[in-house]
Scaffold this active site. Sequence first.
Site, PDB file in Angstrom:
ATOM      1  N   CYS A 124       0.749  -1.156  -0.059  1.00 42.63           N
ATOM      2  CA  CYS A 124       0.046  -0.084  -0.112  1.00 42.63           C
ATOM      3  C   CYS A 124       0.826   1.203   0.008  1.00 42.63           C
ATOM      4  O   CYS A 124       0.181   2.523  -0.172  1.00 42.63           O
ATOM      5  CB  CYS A 124      -1.008  -0.151   1.355  1.00 42.63           C
ATOM      6  SG  CYS A 124      -2.013  -1.478   1.414  1.00 42.63           S
ATOM      7  N   HIS A 260      -3.420   7.218   2.659  1.00 43.00           N
ATOM      8  CA  HIS A 260      -3.852   5.885   2.018  1.00 43.00           C
ATOM      9  C   HIS A 260      -5.192   5.349   2.513  1.00 43.00           C
ATOM     10  O   HIS A 260      -5.459   5.494   3.727  1.00 43.00           O
ATOM     11  CB  HIS A 260      -2.749   4.542   2.635  1.00 43.00           C
ATOM     12  CG  HIS A 260      -3.302   3.273   2.198  1.00 43.00           C
ATOM     13  ND1 HIS A 260      -3.719   2.863   0.909  1.00 43.00           N
ATOM     14  CD2 HIS A 260      -3.326   2.190   2.829  1.00 43.00           C
ATOM     15  CE1 HIS A 260      -4.158   1.632   1.079  1.00 43.00           C
ATOM     16  NE2 HIS A 260      -3.734   1.127   2.291  1.00 43.00           N
ATOM     17  N   ASN A 291     -10.080  -0.376  -0.166  1.00 46.10           N
ATOM     18  CA  ASN A 291      -8.672  -0.223  -0.161  1.00 46.10           C
ATOM     19  C   ASN A 291      -8.004  -0.817  -1.379  1.00 46.10           C
ATOM     20  O   ASN A 291      -7.932  -2.039  -1.584  1.00 46.10           O
ATOM     21  CB  ASN A 291      -8.123  -1.046   1.187  1.00 46.10           C
ATOM     22  CG  ASN A 291      -6.698  -0.854   1.372  1.00 46.10           C
ATOM     23  OD1 ASN A 291      -6.070  -0.744   0.552  1.00 46.10           O
ATOM     24  ND2 ASN A 291      -6.423  -1.175   2.619  1.00 46.10           N
TER      25      ASN A 291
HETATM   26  N1  COA Z   1     -18.250  -8.872  10.495  1.00 47.07           N
HETATM   27  C1  COA Z   1     -18.821  -8.932  11.565  1.00 47.07           C
HETATM   28  N2  COA Z   1     -18.256  -8.992  12.785  1.00 47.07           N
HETATM   29  C2  COA Z   1     -16.995  -9.323  12.680  1.00 47.07           C
HETATM   30  C3  COA Z   1     -16.316  -9.183  11.273  1.00 47.07           C
HETATM   31  C4  COA Z   1     -17.030  -9.186  10.239  1.00 47.07           C
HETATM   32  N3  COA Z   1     -16.503  -8.903   8.790  1.00 47.07           N
HETATM   33  N4  COA Z   1     -15.113  -9.588  11.564  1.00 47.07           N
HETATM   34  C5  COA Z   1     -14.995  -9.689  12.920  1.00 47.07           C
HETATM   35  N5  COA Z   1     -15.877  -9.439  13.461  1.00 47.07           N
HETATM   36  C6  COA Z   1     -16.360  -9.658  15.054  1.00 47.07           C
HETATM   37  C7  COA Z   1     -15.273 -10.396  15.716  1.00 47.07           C
HETATM   38  O1  COA Z   1     -15.891 -11.803  15.799  1.00 47.07           O
HETATM   39  C8  COA Z   1     -15.534  -9.790  17.096  1.00 47.07           C
HETATM   40  O2  COA Z   1     -16.549 -10.248  17.794  1.00 47.07           O
HETATM   41  P1  COA Z   1     -16.469 -10.379  19.583  1.00 47.07           P
HETATM   42  O3  COA Z   1     -16.409  -9.294  19.973  1.00 47.07           O
HETATM   43  O4  COA Z   1     -17.885 -10.891  19.642  1.00 47.07           O
HETATM   44  O5  COA Z   1     -15.480 -11.399  19.695  1.00 47.07           O
HETATM   45  C9  COA Z   1     -15.371  -8.225  16.680  1.00 47.07           C
HETATM   46  O6  COA Z   1     -16.101  -8.128  15.574  1.00 47.07           O
HETATM   47  C10 COA Z   1     -14.082  -7.524  16.846  1.00 47.07           C
HETATM   48  O7  COA Z   1     -13.521  -8.236  16.128  1.00 47.07           O
HETATM   49  P2  COA Z   1     -12.019  -7.620  15.623  1.00 47.07           P
HETATM   50  O8  COA Z   1     -10.942  -8.564  14.828  1.00 47.07           O
HETATM   51  O9  COA Z   1     -11.203  -7.092  16.674  1.00 47.07           O
HETATM   52  O10 COA Z   1     -12.312  -6.320  14.731  1.00 47.07           O
HETATM   53  P3  COA Z   1     -11.853  -4.859  14.587  1.00 47.07           P
HETATM   54  O11 COA Z   1     -12.561  -4.067  15.465  1.00 47.07           O
HETATM   55  O12 COA Z   1     -10.422  -4.790  14.711  1.00 47.07           O
HETATM   56  O13 COA Z   1     -12.063  -4.667  12.782  1.00 47.07           O
HETATM   57  C11 COA Z   1     -11.137  -4.423  11.162  1.00 47.07           C
HETATM   58  C12 COA Z   1     -11.513  -5.416  11.904  1.00 47.07           C
HETATM   59  C13 COA Z   1     -10.554  -5.228  10.037  1.00 47.07           C
HETATM   60  C14 COA Z   1     -12.070  -3.523  10.333  1.00 47.07           C
HETATM   61  C15 COA Z   1     -10.108  -3.756  11.638  1.00 47.07           C
HETATM   62  O14 COA Z   1      -9.088  -4.357  12.487  1.00 47.07           O
HETATM   63  C16 COA Z   1      -9.207  -2.826  10.859  1.00 47.07           C
HETATM   64  O15 COA Z   1      -9.744  -1.819   9.931  1.00 47.07           O
HETATM   65  N6  COA Z   1      -7.861  -2.855  10.579  1.00 47.07           N
HETATM   66  C17 COA Z   1      -7.045  -2.186   9.573  1.00 47.07           C
HETATM   67  C18 COA Z   1      -6.971  -2.874   8.420  1.00 47.07           C
HETATM   68  C19 COA Z   1      -6.398  -1.934   7.423  1.00 47.07           C
HETATM   69  O16 COA Z   1      -6.966  -1.000   7.152  1.00 47.07           O
HETATM   70  N7  COA Z   1      -5.774  -2.614   6.601  1.00 47.07           N
HETATM   71  C20 COA Z   1      -5.057  -2.198   5.623  1.00 47.07           C
HETATM   72  C21 COA Z   1      -3.573  -1.625   5.930  1.00 47.07           C
HETATM   73  S1  COA Z   1      -2.826  -1.634   4.469  1.00 47.07           S
END
Ligand code: COA
Length: 335
Positions: A124, A260, A291
């Site tokens: 990215c 980004h 993204n």
């Molecule tokens: N839909 C619904 N629920 C989901 C899910 C989805 N797609 N993915 C995870 N969950 C749930 C999990 O099971 C968890 O449930 P629980 O609290 O009951 O255990 C809860 O949501 C939180 O999970 P988590 O993995 O901690 O999610 P998060 O808040 O970190 O959000 C992302 C996930 C991917 C949106 C977030 O981590 C993110 O945006 N990270 C950066 C990603 C990014 O930008 N990457 C590119 C960089 S170049």
Amino acid sequence: MSGTLPPTRSGAAHAAVLGLGAYRPRTVVPNSALVEAIDSSDEWIQQRSGIRSRRWAEPDETVQYMAVAAARDALAQSGVDHSEVDLVVVATVSHMLQTPALAPAVAHELGLDRPAAFDVSAACAGFCHGVATASDAVRGGSARNALVIGVERLSDITDRDDRGTAFIFADGAGAVVVGPSDSSGIGPVVWGSDGAQFDLIRQREDWRDVTMSDTPRMPHLVMQGNAVFRWASYEMAKIAQQTLERTGISVDDLDLFVPHQANMRIIDAMARAMKLPAHVRIARDVADQGNTSAASIPLALDRMVQEGDARSGDLALLIAFGAGLAYAAQVVRVP
Ligand code: COA
């Protein structure tokens, strides 16, 4: 014999972005089309990422096709003659050949005159690495003009059943022409990497492991979303601040913030940490584009131009970050 060489030919006093182009794939994929496979909801995806829809390329919209389309726009806007492009840098992680690079094929299809052409693999962060390389080449005298393209078909390498990535990654291309200028149009780059966090975003298996497996499958992208989120939200705001300091300007001098397009919450967290004044317009292309990795910054800037949020002469802080972990940032003047 002495080992000295004649002095190197010097390049342009300054480099600037002379033209901008973009290609968005035809097919819009709303959250509703993805949620069943990942047991999610439109509401959850929007709340956690700010993404409403994304674009996924059709079979004919190859990385080469999209790169050429974006580059044609950028070249047309720049007014630079094809014969005066000496360098083509393509930033991508979704060109499916290990070798050769995509850049020579793109240069050939564009009808350029056999320029230096290579790909940059900085995920990215690739586009801003390309802009820095092009700016240095123009000022160093190794290219009169350079084409920098960010292009991805991440839909090919995204696991549609993975809850952590299926709704994030998308496809598209953006391009700029970098050339000589009377005044500075591209500020100094601040770039770096943190290989200690190599595994946070990566291809799941290497190609040898895939081909030797009994059940060969595409080695998709995997991501530790939470750790990436924390790193991007906090560490990247510091890099943005360093970039302004090295450029010799403050947030008050900026017109645009074009980070980004990873996640709307990361964009908001960075803007808060940097204390961006209200007049700085913030790119939010991720909402309808997802993204697109190396393509995200030129696509986001293009949307701002199309919608009247960015004008010629505006100062834009670009900051890109991703797998590696790698990052690069610079201030550019909008062409
Ligand atoms: N839909 C619904 N629920 C989901 C899910 C989805 N797609 N993915 C995870 N969950 C749930 C999990 O099971 C968890 O449930 P629980 O609290 O009951 O255990 C809860 O949501 C939180 O999970 P988590 O993995 O901690 O999610 P998060 O808040 O970190 O959000 C992302 C996930 C991917 C949106 C977030 O981590 C993110 O945006 N990270 C950066 C990603 C990014 O930008 N990457 C590119 C960089 S170049």
